[in-house]
Design a protein around this motif. Structure first.
Motif, mmCIF file in Angstrom:
data_model
loop_
_atom_site.group_PDB
_atom_site.id
_atom_site.type_symbol
_atom_site.label_atom_id
_atom_site.label_comp_id
_atom_site.label_asym_id
_atom_site.label_seq_id
_atom_site.Cartn_x
_atom_site.Cartn_y
_atom_site.Cartn_z
ATOM 1 N N LEU A 38 0.821 -1.198 0.000
ATOM 2 C CA LEU A 38 0.000 0.000 0.000
ATOM 3 C C LEU A 38 0.862 1.259 0.000
ATOM 4 N N GLN A 39 1.957 1.242 0.757
ATOM 5 C CA GLN A 39 2.850 2.397 0.788
ATOM 6 C C GLN A 39 3.424 2.675 -0.592
ATOM 7 N N SER A 61 6.642 8.767 13.517
ATOM 8 C CA SER A 61 7.599 7.773 13.059
ATOM 9 C C SER A 61 7.073 6.967 11.869
ATOM 10 N N SER A 62 6.031 7.449 11.231
ATOM 11 C CA SER A 62 5.437 6.750 10.100
ATOM 12 C C SER A 62 6.471 6.545 8.988
ATOM 13 N N SER A 67 9.420 8.426 4.102
ATOM 14 C CA SER A 67 9.658 8.292 2.660
ATOM 15 C C SER A 67 9.418 9.615 1.949
ATOM 16 N N PHE A 68 8.336 10.301 2.320
ATOM 17 C CA PHE A 68 8.056 11.605 1.710
ATOM 18 C C PHE A 68 9.158 12.609 2.054
ATOM 19 N N ALA A 69 9.608 12.619 3.302
ATOM 20 C CA ALA A 69 10.664 13.543 3.713
ATOM 21 C C ALA A 69 11.962 13.253 2.962
ATOM 22 N N GLN A 70 12.279 11.981 2.767
ATOM 23 C CA GLN A 70 13.489 11.612 2.027
ATOM 24 C C GLN A 70 13.418 12.067 0.577
ATOM 25 N N GLN A 71 12.209 12.208 0.062
ATOM 26 C CA GLN A 71 12.035 12.672 -1.318
ATOM 27 C C GLN A 71 11.956 14.195 -1.403
#
Length: 86
Positions: A38-39, A61-62, A67-71
């Protein structure tokens, strides 16, 4: 003849709560592969998020928020949309 004491008020609620906790623990064990799938779908649908603001409702901690922050997205998190601070 021995008389049985009536259970204290709310004791049946505690049994219900503990049963639900056991059930949710079993579900959490089964979810990781589905959650990962799903992610991936969510990340794909979001497209390019660099420089955008993303609202993540849930714990900070989601893995999706990370993942969004890393992008390159600015991730705003809240535990509950009904909180006064949100």
């Amino acid at each position: 003849m021995t008389r049985r004491r009536a259970p204290p008020p709310g004791s049946d609620s505690w049994n219900h709560v503990t049963a639900r906790l056991r059930e949710s623990a079993q579900l959490r064990e089964a979810l990781p592969p589905e959650r990962q799938r799903l992610q991936g779908i969510v990340l794909e649908c979001a497209g390019r998020v660099q420089g955008r603001r993303v609202l993540d409702v849930g714990p900070e901690s989601s893995s999706l928020a990370r993942s969004f922050a890393q992008q390159g997205a600015e991730v705003v998190t809240t535990r509950d949309l009904l909180e006064p601070a949100s």
